[in-house]
Design a protein around this motif. Structure first.
Motif, PDB file in Angstrom:
ATOM      1  N   PHE A   1       0.816  -1.223   0.000  1.00  0.00           N
ATOM      2  CA  PHE A   1       0.000   0.000   0.000  1.00  0.00           C
ATOM      3  C   PHE A   1       0.850   1.275   0.000  1.00  0.00           C
ATOM      4  O   PHE A   1       0.324   2.366   0.199  1.00  0.00           O
ATOM      5  CB  PHE A   1      -0.921   0.005   1.227  1.00  0.00           C
ATOM      6  CG  PHE A   1      -1.826  -1.183   1.304  1.00  0.00           C
ATOM      7  CD1 PHE A   1      -3.005  -1.223   0.567  1.00  0.00           C
ATOM      8  CD2 PHE A   1      -1.492  -2.271   2.100  1.00  0.00           C
ATOM      9  CE1 PHE A   1      -3.837  -2.328   0.639  1.00  0.00           C
ATOM     10  CE2 PHE A   1      -2.321  -3.385   2.172  1.00  0.00           C
ATOM     11  CZ  PHE A   1      -3.499  -3.412   1.433  1.00  0.00           C
ATOM     12  N   HIS A   2       2.154   1.131  -0.216  1.00  0.00           N
ATOM     13  CA  HIS A   2       3.048   2.287  -0.155  1.00  0.00           C
ATOM     14  C   HIS A   2       2.624   3.417  -1.092  1.00  0.00           C
ATOM     15  O   HIS A   2       2.677   4.592  -0.720  1.00  0.00           O
ATOM     16  CB  HIS A   2       4.485   1.859  -0.469  1.00  0.00           C
ATOM     17  CG  HIS A   2       5.234   1.424   0.751  1.00  0.00           C
ATOM     18  ND1 HIS A   2       6.542   0.989   0.722  1.00  0.00           N
ATOM     19  CD2 HIS A   2       4.863   1.355   2.060  1.00  0.00           C
ATOM     20  CE1 HIS A   2       6.934   0.675   1.952  1.00  0.00           C
ATOM     21  NE2 HIS A   2       5.935   0.879   2.765  1.00  0.00           N
ATOM     22  N   ARG A   3       2.227   3.061  -2.316  1.00  0.00           N
ATOM     23  CA  ARG A   3       1.855   4.115  -3.267  1.00  0.00           C
ATOM     24  C   ARG A   3       0.633   4.890  -2.804  1.00  0.00           C
ATOM     25  O   ARG A   3       0.535   6.104  -3.011  1.00  0.00           O
ATOM     26  CB  ARG A   3       1.628   3.510  -4.652  1.00  0.00           C
ATOM     27  CG  ARG A   3       2.931   3.231  -5.382  1.00  0.00           C
ATOM     28  CD  ARG A   3       2.739   2.489  -6.704  1.00  0.00           C
ATOM     29  NE  ARG A   3       3.985   2.419  -7.451  1.00  0.00           N
ATOM     30  CZ  ARG A   3       5.004   1.615  -7.142  1.00  0.00           C
ATOM     31  NH1 ARG A   3       4.908   0.804  -6.104  1.00  0.00           N
ATOM     32  NH2 ARG A   3       6.113   1.612  -7.875  1.00  0.00           N
ATOM     33  N   TRP A   4      -0.287   4.185  -2.158  1.00  0.00           N
ATOM     34  CA  TRP A   4      -1.478   4.871  -1.635  1.00  0.00           C
ATOM     35  C   TRP A   4      -1.124   5.684  -0.384  1.00  0.00           C
ATOM     36  O   TRP A   4      -1.645   6.786  -0.188  1.00  0.00           O
ATOM     37  CB  TRP A   4      -2.561   3.851  -1.302  1.00  0.00           C
ATOM     38  CG  TRP A   4      -3.112   3.166  -2.512  1.00  0.00           C
ATOM     39  CD1 TRP A   4      -2.862   1.900  -2.942  1.00  0.00           C
ATOM     40  CD2 TRP A   4      -4.003   3.731  -3.480  1.00  0.00           C
ATOM     41  NE1 TRP A   4      -3.537   1.633  -4.103  1.00  0.00           N
ATOM     42  CE2 TRP A   4      -4.245   2.743  -4.461  1.00  0.00           C
ATOM     43  CE3 TRP A   4      -4.624   4.975  -3.618  1.00  0.00           C
ATOM     44  CZ2 TRP A   4      -5.079   2.961  -5.557  1.00  0.00           C
ATOM     45  CZ3 TRP A   4      -5.457   5.199  -4.701  1.00  0.00           C
ATOM     46  CH2 TRP A   4      -5.675   4.200  -5.659  1.00  0.00           C
ATOM     47  N   ILE A   5      -0.245   5.145   0.453  1.00  0.00           N
ATOM     48  CA  ILE A   5       0.170   5.862   1.663  1.00  0.00           C
ATOM     49  C   ILE A   5       0.897   7.148   1.294  1.00  0.00           C
ATOM     50  O   ILE A   5       0.807   8.162   1.995  1.00  0.00           O
ATOM     51  CB  ILE A   5       1.064   4.960   2.547  1.00  0.00           C
ATOM     52  CG1 ILE A   5       0.242   3.782   3.085  1.00  0.00           C
ATOM     53  CG2 ILE A   5       1.678   5.744   3.705  1.00  0.00           C
ATOM     54  CD1 ILE A   5       1.067   2.705   3.763  1.00  0.00           C
ATOM     55  N   GLY A   6       1.604   7.122   0.171  1.00  0.00           N
ATOM     56  CA  GLY A   6       2.342   8.304  -0.275  1.00  0.00           C
ATOM     57  C   GLY A   6       1.455   9.504  -0.568  1.00  0.00           C
ATOM     58  O   GLY A   6       1.907  10.655  -0.447  1.00  0.00           O
TER      59      GLY A   6
ATOM     60  N   ASP B   1      10.194   9.079  -1.788  1.00  0.00           N
ATOM     61  CA  ASP B   1      11.067   8.248  -2.633  1.00  0.00           C
ATOM     62  C   ASP B   1      10.799   6.767  -2.388  1.00  0.00           C
ATOM     63  O   ASP B   1      10.754   5.955  -3.319  1.00  0.00           O
ATOM     64  CB  ASP B   1      12.539   8.550  -2.317  1.00  0.00           C
ATOM     65  CG  ASP B   1      13.071   9.721  -3.120  1.00  0.00           C
ATOM     66  OD1 ASP B   1      12.350  10.206  -4.009  1.00  0.00           O
ATOM     67  OD2 ASP B   1      14.206  10.161  -2.848  1.00  0.00           O
ATOM     68  N   ILE B   2      10.631   6.422  -1.107  1.00  0.00           N
ATOM     69  CA  ILE B   2      10.375   5.022  -0.747  1.00  0.00           C
ATOM     70  C   ILE B   2       8.995   4.583  -1.224  1.00  0.00           C
ATOM     71  O   ILE B   2       8.837   3.527  -1.843  1.00  0.00           O
ATOM     72  CB  ILE B   2      10.499   4.833   0.780  1.00  0.00           C
ATOM     73  CG1 ILE B   2      11.934   5.082   1.237  1.00  0.00           C
ATOM     74  CG2 ILE B   2      10.041   3.429   1.196  1.00  0.00           C
ATOM     75  CD1 ILE B   2      12.099   5.165   2.739  1.00  0.00           C
ATOM     76  N   PHE B   3       7.984   5.404  -0.943  1.00  0.00           N
ATOM     77  CA  PHE B   3       6.606   5.027  -1.238  1.00  0.00           C
ATOM     78  C   PHE B   3       6.299   5.003  -2.733  1.00  0.00           C
ATOM     79  O   PHE B   3       5.554   4.136  -3.203  1.00  0.00           O
ATOM     80  CB  PHE B   3       5.639   5.984  -0.540  1.00  0.00           C
ATOM     81  CG  PHE B   3       5.695   5.926   0.969  1.00  0.00           C
ATOM     82  CD1 PHE B   3       6.018   4.749   1.625  1.00  0.00           C
ATOM     83  CD2 PHE B   3       5.427   7.054   1.734  1.00  0.00           C
ATOM     84  CE1 PHE B   3       6.078   4.685   3.009  1.00  0.00           C
ATOM     85  CE2 PHE B   3       5.475   7.005   3.117  1.00  0.00           C
ATOM     86  CZ  PHE B   3       5.805   5.828   3.757  1.00  0.00           C
ATOM     87  N   TRP B   4       6.843   5.948  -3.475  1.00  0.00           N
ATOM     88  CA  TRP B   4       6.482   6.092  -4.893  1.00  0.00           C
ATOM     89  C   TRP B   4       7.535   5.576  -5.873  1.00  0.00           C
ATOM     90  O   TRP B   4       7.190   5.123  -6.952  1.00  0.00           O
ATOM     91  CB  TRP B   4       6.181   7.563  -5.203  1.00  0.00           C
ATOM     92  CG  TRP B   4       4.853   8.015  -4.690  1.00  0.00           C
ATOM     93  CD1 TRP B   4       3.850   7.226  -4.202  1.00  0.00           C
ATOM     94  CD2 TRP B   4       4.364   9.359  -4.609  1.00  0.00           C
ATOM     95  NE1 TRP B   4       2.775   7.984  -3.817  1.00  0.00           N
ATOM     96  CE2 TRP B   4       3.055   9.303  -4.060  1.00  0.00           C
ATOM     97  CE3 TRP B   4       4.899  10.599  -4.937  1.00  0.00           C
ATOM     98  CZ2 TRP B   4       2.275  10.440  -3.852  1.00  0.00           C
ATOM     99  CZ3 TRP B   4       4.131  11.737  -4.726  1.00  0.00           C
ATOM    100  CH2 TRP B   4       2.842  11.657  -4.194  1.00  0.00           C
ATOM    101  N   LEU B   5       8.806   5.665  -5.504  1.00  0.00           N
ATOM    102  CA  LEU B   5       9.874   5.305  -6.444  1.00  0.00           C
ATOM    103  C   LEU B   5      10.640   4.050  -6.035  1.00  0.00           C
ATOM    104  O   LEU B   5      11.580   3.647  -6.736  1.00  0.00           O
ATOM    105  CB  LEU B   5      10.860   6.479  -6.587  1.00  0.00           C
ATOM    106  CG  LEU B   5      10.259   7.828  -7.010  1.00  0.00           C
ATOM    107  CD1 LEU B   5      11.339   8.905  -7.026  1.00  0.00           C
ATOM    108  CD2 LEU B   5       9.595   7.711  -8.384  1.00  0.00           C
ATOM    109  N   ASP B   6      10.254   3.443  -4.919  1.00  0.00           N
ATOM    110  CA  ASP B   6      10.959   2.263  -4.400  1.00  0.00           C
ATOM    111  C   ASP B   6      12.450   2.514  -4.207  1.00  0.00           C
ATOM    112  O   ASP B   6      13.279   1.605  -4.365  1.00  0.00           O
ATOM    113  CB  ASP B   6      10.747   1.050  -5.320  1.00  0.00           C
ATOM    114  CG  ASP B   6       9.332   0.504  -5.235  1.00  0.00           C
ATOM    115  OD1 ASP B   6       8.730   0.615  -4.149  1.00  0.00           O
ATOM    116  OD2 ASP B   6       8.823  -0.015  -6.248  1.00  0.00           O
ATOM    117  N   ALA B   7      12.803   3.746  -3.874  1.00  0.00           N
ATOM    118  CA  ALA B   7      14.207   4.105  -3.637  1.00  0.00           C
ATOM    119  C   ALA B   7      14.516   3.901  -2.158  1.00  0.00           C
ATOM    120  O   ALA B   7      14.499   4.847  -1.361  1.00  0.00           O
ATOM    121  CB  ALA B   7      14.468   5.545  -4.063  1.00  0.00           C
ATOM    122  N   HIS B   8      14.794   2.656  -1.797  1.00  0.00           N
ATOM    123  CA  HIS B   8      14.945   2.293  -0.388  1.00  0.00           C
ATOM    124  C   HIS B   8      16.359   2.518   0.150  1.00  0.00           C
ATOM    125  O   HIS B   8      16.542   2.640   1.352  1.00  0.00           O
ATOM    126  CB  HIS B   8      14.566   0.830  -0.176  1.00  0.00           C
ATOM    127  CG  HIS B   8      13.126   0.545  -0.438  1.00  0.00           C
ATOM    128  ND1 HIS B   8      12.164   0.606   0.538  1.00  0.00           N
ATOM    129  CD2 HIS B   8      12.475   0.199  -1.583  1.00  0.00           C
ATOM    130  CE1 HIS B   8      10.973   0.300   0.022  1.00  0.00           C
ATOM    131  NE2 HIS B   8      11.145   0.039  -1.265  1.00  0.00           N
TER     132      HIS B   8
END
Length: 331
Positions: free
Chosen positions: A24-29, A84-91
């Motif tokens: 759900f990261h993209r939605w949480i963003g 970056d983490i939520f939308w771009l997967d830049a962890h």
């Protein structure tokens, strides 16, 4: 990446985000971005309003300006990487940059607490000794109080990254968090971290106990002075000037206290709940503070409304002029 046999130090961390909710990261963003945008917009409006309105050039509003700047800095130190983490997967996050983020986050948090103490003192002087208000809280004194809060925060947090730099990090590099939080980073070290833990807890407790104690003392004195007033209207007016500050205290300290307790003694609290509250602690106060002061403070509210209508009239005038030019050009 790191090899325990060769004892290579890791060069970066892997920020998970919110464990268990990665799908759900993209939605949480989306709400994270909206809170960030509102924080920047709201605090910018507060600063511009106070700058443009001469009647707001008072100690209370100077402290509010400092709080607005600090809130924007606090939100800006965390939100870009979270998005970056939520939308771009830049962890991935470089080790040194992670420590820098950790330093600034905790510095701005302690600075926020210091400003709330300063604002409580401002209300104490205004209500308990109003005749000395202008002689005690002069502009130089306000600046000194702001600098004292900033210096305290900077030097109290400085040992945290320095103590972490001396620790070896070999194999563990996954941080189950959305940003570089002190204890989350310390737990990954391949060595005894008693000094780090003890210092982190002592800083958190000393700031919370001292600052909340000073705020409580100020409000006890304020309530004593208010209840000595004979007029009910005077009591309501005096307490009304404190309403916005009390709301800000509740918004700032409640999630902070919950986050602090769950990270250290709340073993049964799901990690996702802890991280959500820890993130709200950094995002909600910067968003809510300008709304609280905008609604509760008549001078700010009236000035913002006037600015809105002036901007609206200005835009309408420009549009009419542009339309008239187009009509003339057609002829």
């Amino acid at each position: 990446m790191a090899d325990n046999a060769t004892h290579h130090y890791i060069s970066s961390f892997f920020l998970v985000g919110i464990p268990g909710l990665q799908a759900f990261h993209r939605w949480i963003g989306i709400p994270v971005f909206l809170l960030f945008a509102l924080a920047l917009l709201g605090n910018s409006v507060i600063i511009i309003t106070i700058k443009l309105e001469p009647s707001l050039h008072q100690p209370m509003y100077f402290f509010l300006c400092m709080l607005a700047v600090n809130d924007m800095a606090l939100a800006s130190s965390t939100t870009p990487k979270m998005l970056d983490i939520f939308w771009l997967d830049a962890h991935r996050f470089d080790f040194s940059i992670c420590l820098a983020q950790m330093y600034f986050i905790h510095t701005f948090c302690i600075m926020e607490s210091a400003l709330l103490v300063a604002m409580a003192f401002d209300r104490y002087v205004a209500i308990c000794i109003p005749l000395r208000y202008t002689t005690i809280l002069t502009p130089p004194m306000v600046i000194k109080m702001g600098l004292a809060g900033m210096t305290r925060a900077a030097f109290m947090v400085l040992p945290c990254p320095l103590l972490i730099k001396r620790l070896p990090y070999y194999t563990k590099y996954v941080i189950n968090h959305a940003y570089c939080e002190h204890m989350a980073v310390v737990k990954l070290a391949s060595a005894n971290t008693l000094i780090n833990r003890a210092y982190g807890i002592s800083v958190a407790l000393s700031v919370m106990v001292l600052d909340l104690g000073l705020i409580a003392t100020s409000y006890i004195k304020i309530l004593q002075a208010v209840f000595r007033l004979s007029s009910q209207n005077a009591r309501s007016k005096a307490l009304g000037t404190c309403a916005a500050h009390v709301c800000t205290i509740l918004v700032s300290y409640t999630p902070a206290l919950f986050s602090f307790l769950t990270h250290r003694i709340g073993k049964k609290v799901p990690p996702s709940i802890h991280i959500i509250f820890a993130s709200l602690y950094l995002l909600v106060p910067p968003t809510v503070n300008p709304l609280v002061y905008g609604v509760k403070t008549k001078q700010i509210r009236d000035r913002v409304v006037n600015l809105f209508f002036q901007t609206r009239r200005f835009l309408k005038t420009k549009i009419r002029k542009f339309q008239s030019k187009l009509v003339k050009h057609d002829y």
